[in-house]
Design an enzyme around this catalytic site. Structure first.
Site, PDB file in Angstrom:
ATOM      1  N   GLU A  86       8.745 -14.945 -10.786  1.00 18.83           N
ATOM      2  CA  GLU A  86       7.970 -13.791 -10.324  1.00 18.83           C
ATOM      3  C   GLU A  86       7.519 -12.879 -11.452  1.00 18.83           C
ATOM      4  OE1 GLU A  86      10.024 -11.273  -7.534  1.00 18.83           O
ATOM      5  OE2 GLU A  86      11.871 -11.376  -8.655  1.00 18.83           O
TER       6      GLU A  86
ATOM      7  N   ARG B  16       5.210  -0.062  -6.227  1.00 16.58           N
ATOM      8  CA  ARG B  16       5.197  -0.823  -4.975  1.00 16.58           C
ATOM      9  C   ARG B  16       4.220  -1.993  -5.025  1.00 16.58           C
ATOM     10  NH1 ARG B  16       6.931   2.172  -0.360  1.00 16.58           N
ATOM     11  NH2 ARG B  16       5.526   0.884   0.844  1.00 16.58           N
TER      12      ARG B  16
ATOM     13  N   LYS C 124      13.690 -14.921 -10.259  1.00 16.07           N
ATOM     14  CA  LYS C 124      13.432 -13.850 -11.229  1.00 16.07           C
ATOM     15  C   LYS C 124      12.432 -14.336 -12.260  1.00 16.07           C
ATOM     16  CE  LYS C 124      14.474 -11.138  -9.569  1.00 16.07           C
ATOM     17  NZ  LYS C 124      15.135 -10.919  -8.329  1.00 16.07           N
TER      18      LYS C 124
ATOM     19  N   GLU D 208      18.386 -17.446  -7.410  1.00 17.43           N
ATOM     20  CA  GLU D 208      17.966 -16.100  -7.795  1.00 17.43           C
ATOM     21  C   GLU D 208      17.433 -16.095  -9.237  1.00 17.43           C
ATOM     22  OE1 GLU D 208      17.196 -13.534  -6.388  1.00 17.43           O
ATOM     23  OE2 GLU D 208      17.447 -11.877  -7.780  1.00 17.43           O
TER      24      GLU D 208
ATOM     25  N   HIS E 180      18.762 -36.276  -6.472  1.00 17.00           N
ATOM     26  CA  HIS E 180      17.958 -36.767  -5.350  1.00 17.00           C
ATOM     27  C   HIS E 180      16.492 -36.388  -5.503  1.00 17.00           C
ATOM     28  CE1 HIS E 180      21.647 -37.992  -3.403  1.00 17.00           C
ATOM     29  NE2 HIS E 180      22.150 -36.849  -3.827  1.00 17.00           N
TER      30      HIS E 180
ATOM     31  N   LYS F   4       6.535  -4.312  -3.946  1.00 19.32           N
ATOM     32  CA  LYS F   4       7.956  -3.991  -3.879  1.00 19.32           C
ATOM     33  C   LYS F   4       8.462  -4.032  -2.448  1.00 19.32           C
ATOM     34  CE  LYS F   4      11.914  -2.752  -5.475  1.00 19.32           C
ATOM     35  NZ  LYS F   4      12.692  -3.884  -6.027  1.00 19.32           N
TER      36      LYS F   4
ATOM     37  N   ASN G 152      -2.043   1.919   5.952  1.00 18.83           N
ATOM     38  CA  ASN G 152      -1.196   0.782   5.601  1.00 18.83           C
ATOM     39  C   ASN G 152      -0.961  -0.016   6.874  1.00 18.83           C
ATOM     40  OD1 ASN G 152      -0.968   2.010   3.143  1.00 18.83           O
ATOM     41  ND2 ASN G 152       1.164   2.658   3.413  1.00 18.83           N
ATOM     42  N   GLY G 153      -0.966  -1.327   6.753  1.00 23.57           N
ATOM     43  CA  GLY G 153      -0.702  -2.152   7.933  1.00 23.57           C
ATOM     44  C   GLY G 153      -1.899  -3.024   8.261  1.00 23.57           C
TER      45      GLY G 153
ATOM     46  N   TRP H 176      -3.082  -2.751  -1.340  1.00 24.13           N
ATOM     47  CA  TRP H 176      -2.671  -4.127  -1.644  1.00 24.13           C
ATOM     48  C   TRP H 176      -3.447  -4.977  -0.665  1.00 24.13           C
ATOM     49  CZ3 TRP H 176       0.213  -8.233   0.600  1.00 24.13           C
ATOM     50  CH2 TRP H 176       0.776  -9.126  -0.307  1.00 24.13           C
TER      51      TRP H 176
ATOM     52  N   CYS I 157       0.811  -1.212   0.000  1.00 24.78           N
ATOM     53  CA  CYS I 157       0.000   0.000   0.000  1.00 24.78           C
ATOM     54  C   CYS I 157       0.849   1.269   0.000  1.00 24.78           C
ATOM     55  CB  CYS I 157      -0.872   0.033   1.236  1.00 24.78           C
ATOM     56  SG  CYS I 157      -1.837  -1.437   1.497  1.00 24.78           S
TER      57      CYS I 157
HETATM   58  C1  F6R Z   1      12.390 -10.443  -5.611  1.00 24.76           C
HETATM   59  C2  F6R Z   1      12.192  -9.418  -4.622  1.00 24.76           C
HETATM   60  C3  F6R Z   1      11.795  -9.832  -3.245  1.00 24.76           C
HETATM   61  C4  F6R Z   1      12.575  -9.005  -2.211  1.00 24.76           C
HETATM   62  C5  F6R Z   1      12.063  -9.301  -0.798  1.00 24.76           C
HETATM   63  C6  F6R Z   1      12.861  -8.571   0.245  1.00 24.76           C
HETATM   64  O1  F6R Z   1      12.784  -9.910  -6.826  1.00 24.76           O
HETATM   65  O2  F6R Z   1      12.322  -8.260  -4.892  1.00 24.76           O
HETATM   66  O3  F6R Z   1      11.989 -11.200  -3.042  1.00 24.76           O
HETATM   67  O4  F6R Z   1      13.923  -9.309  -2.331  1.00 24.76           O
HETATM   68  O5  F6R Z   1      10.712  -8.945  -0.699  1.00 24.76           O
HETATM   69  O6  F6R Z   1      12.788  -7.186   0.063  1.00 24.76           O
HETATM   70  P1  F6R Z   1      13.822  -6.197   0.725  1.00 24.76           P
HETATM   71  O7  F6R Z   1      15.149  -6.499   0.142  1.00 24.76           O
HETATM   72  O8  F6R Z   1      13.328  -4.840   0.373  1.00 24.76           O
HETATM   73  O9  F6R Z   1      13.792  -6.480   2.193  1.00 24.76           O
END
Ligand code: F6R
Length: 608
Positions: free
Chosen positions: A488, A27, A485, A481, A504, A603, A100-101, A74, A2
């Site tokens: 997501e 976000r 990527k 990673e 395994h 985000k 928010n929250g 959100w 949010c």
């Molecule tokens: C993946 C991604 C998320 C963040 C995670 C932690 O591309 O962006 O997995 O890495 O939500 O976020 P931060 O680093 O902001 O604590």
């Protein structure tokens, strides 16, 4: 997650709120709304879906005012519909709230308000606040907000306006970020600096427990007894251009291409080539502290957790200190072994991730020293850690983390180098690593030059429904990673595994439709990975191999090759991450996915 914006001043309010909401689109959200106050009372417009829908609602039924609040939601409580979109109004339409929250005692409060005759028009916990503030109003909006918050358990960043006490926005923070943007003859409120940057660089970051009263020519930060408390004014360091796309199709692509520069910025002024070490001004750890560390815990979520795994290997290899990597969400509810000789490294791009923040607080509570590796200056983790290393990667707007990841690994390498040189690492070895780090920006530029070739590979695989990513040693987290990527942003199922562990279980998945991405540069475990590539080939899997040399051992084993330069093993994931990011990006674009705002993702995950 949010977003909140508020404005009070002489300009047309609705366009300012809309612009602020658009700046926070990255976000992640699913509905949006605004509430404006004018001489005739409160007016709201809300819409499910994109901000364009809210814009259309405002165009067809314009509203005007001198003060207003806006929100991107959100969904947590109730589906993302117009009825659940913020702002929420009180029963008598005098109070509007954005929040928010999460209010944890929502059910109890709702029942009490229903008993008093309040009717609920949404499924949200936020609506409770609107009714509660109306119920407790006695002439002063800030006092009503403070009184309401004494009854609330949970987390909030919130903004409130009321026609019964117009001419102000009241804001409060507990666990969800908020800042005041200070203008001339106008003031702003936002949950994210990007929402106010077009208007002002001067901001006050609110702390947990703060309440703020924002008027046109003044603002006050007050405590729970309405007494004014001191605050500091910070300057946002980012430029507007940095939060705009600058000619790229997506923020994600821009941020991938920024990596030579962002990595350079992480190292700037910190790498000491001659001594083979690093200078880190903000870590607040004395020589004795560094020598007394018994163990290290690194805690993070998502992509940041992947960089933590690389940090674990670096620190154990070069400093010979035991390291444990913990998902922040798990760490906070464990009974972790943490003492005052534990260093807890906390990694977060946003500096606001709720679980990571809670894990850091838990580690502190148990006596550990905390060190934050954070990108967003002024964020909560950065303000609450004992010491820190800012990533200086610049704003990361694309939801999928890219440049923050490579900068996190660089920051971990800087810290490892410093710690290792304090302990046993020789100056000669330190210099070799420092020299290799110094060469990374140019090597990253070299990797980026293969973007067209990677795009061609993406074309071949855009219809695939599953992917396996395999790597060993330092490149196992890189494989994780790469898989994250892809899933997501393209919604293709992908798994990362240590290459040998494939035997395994996951090997059962391999057939001629299964693409397997190997992260296999010429490092200490290269020969072992070759055997794993052979195992995949023997089962007709399709191999995409990221490697660093013309290796005879790879002859006949590769369907598609991506070449990267060589560096120290511990730095290799910084280079191998880039083709993985590009592959995910191009596949997602070719599938028509919304790369910068993938579905369901936010985000900055500020709820548990
Ligand atoms: C993946 C991604 C998320 C963040 C995670 C932690 O591309 O962006 O997995 O890495 O939500 O976020 P931060 O680093 O902001 O604590």
């Amino acid at each position: 997650m949010c977003g909140i914006i508020g404005y009070i001043g002489p300009k047309a309010v609705a366009p300012i709120l809309l612009e602020g909401l658009k700046r926070m689109e990255y976000r992640g959200y699913d509905s949006a709304g605004v509430a404006l106050l004018n001489g005739t009372g409160l007016q709201t417009r809300r819409a499910a879906g994109k901000i364009a829908n809210l814009e259309a609602a405002l165009a067809s039924q314009p509203i005007t005012g001198v003060v207003g609040i806006g929100h991107t939601r959100w969904a947590t409580h109730g589906p993302p519909t117009e009825r659940n979109a913020h702002p929420h109004r009180s029963g008598d339409e005098s109070v509007a709230v954005v929040h928010n929250g999460i209010i944890e005692n929502a059910n109890t409060l709702r029942s009490a308000l229903v008993e008093l005759g309040y009717e609920f028009r949404s499924d949200t916990d936020t609506e409770i606040l609107a009714h509660l503030i109306e119920e407790l109003f006695d002439g002063s909006l800030e006092e009503a907000v403070i009184a309401a918050l004494t009854k609330v358990e949970g987390t909030y960043g919130l903004a409130v306006v009321s026609s019964r006490d117009p001419g102000k926005i009241v804001a409060a923070r507990k666990g969800s970020p908020l800042l005041i943007g200070i203008g001339v003859g106008e003031n702003f409120l936002a949950s994210d600096p990007s929402a106010v940057l077009a208007h002002t660089r001067n901001v006050v970051y609110l702390n947990d427990g703060d309440v703020a009263v924002i008027e046109r020519d003044a603002y006050r930060v007050i405590d729970r007894h309405a007494a004014t408390i001191p605050h500091t004014v910070d300057r946002i360091q980012w430029d507007l251009a940095e939060i705009e796309r600058g000619g790229y199709d997506h923020f994600m692509l821009k941020e991938i291409f920024e990596q030579p520069m962002s990595v350079e910025n992480t190292m700037r002024g910190r790498l000491i080539l001659a001594d083979g070490t690093a200078k880190l001004g903000g870590i607040n750890l004395t020589h004795a502290d560094l020598m007394n560390i018994d163990n290290v815990v690194i805690t993070a979520c998502g992509t940041s957790w992947h960089s933590a795994l690389i940090g674990e290997m670096m620190i154990e290899e070069l400093c010979r200190i035991p390291v444990e990597v913990e998902y922040a969400s798990e760490f906070r509810y464990k009974n972790p072994i943490v003492t005052d000789r534990t260093l807890c490294i906390v990694i977060s791009q946003s500096g606001e991730t709720a679980d990571t923040l809670a894990a850091m607080r838990e580690a502190k509570r148990r006596g550990a020293k905390t060190l934050g590796l954070v990108n967003v200056v002024g964020s909560t983790i950065a303000r609450e850690d004992d010491g820190g290393v800012y990533l200086h990667a610049g704003p990361e707007i694309g939801v999928a983390s890219t440049k923050a990841f490579t900068s996190q690994v660089v920051a971990l390498a800087l810290f490892t180098l410093k710690l290792a040189r304090k302990r046993d690492l020789s100056v000669v070895r330190g210099r070799e690593i420092a020299q290799a780090m110094h060469g990374l920006p140019a090597q990253l530029a070299e990797v980026l030059a293969s973007a067209p070739a990677i795009e061609a590979i993406a074309e071949e695989f855009k219809e695939s429904t599953n992917f396996l990513y395999l790597g060993r040693g330092y490149n196992f987290p890189a494989a994780l990673e790469g898989a994250l990527k892809l899933k997501e942003i393209s919604y293709i199922h992908a798994e990362g595994y240590p290459a040998a562990e494939m035997k395994h279980g996951p090997i059962a998945l391999i057939d001629d439709r299964m693409p397997v991405v190997f992260v296999a540069p010429h490092d200490a475990v290269f020969d072992k990975v070759v055997s794993n590539i052979q195992e995949v080939r023997a089962r007709h899997g399709r191999t995409i191999v990221i490697t660093s040399r013309d290796e005879p051992a790879l002859k006949g084993l590769i369907d598609y090759e991506i070449r990267i330069p060589e560096t120290e093993d511990m730095l290799m994931p910084i280079l191998s991450a880039v083709p993985l990011q590009l592959l995910a990006y191009y596949i997602a674009v070719k599938r028509g996915a919304n790369v910068d705002q993938p579905r369901n993702l936010a985000k900055s995950v500020t709820v548990e």
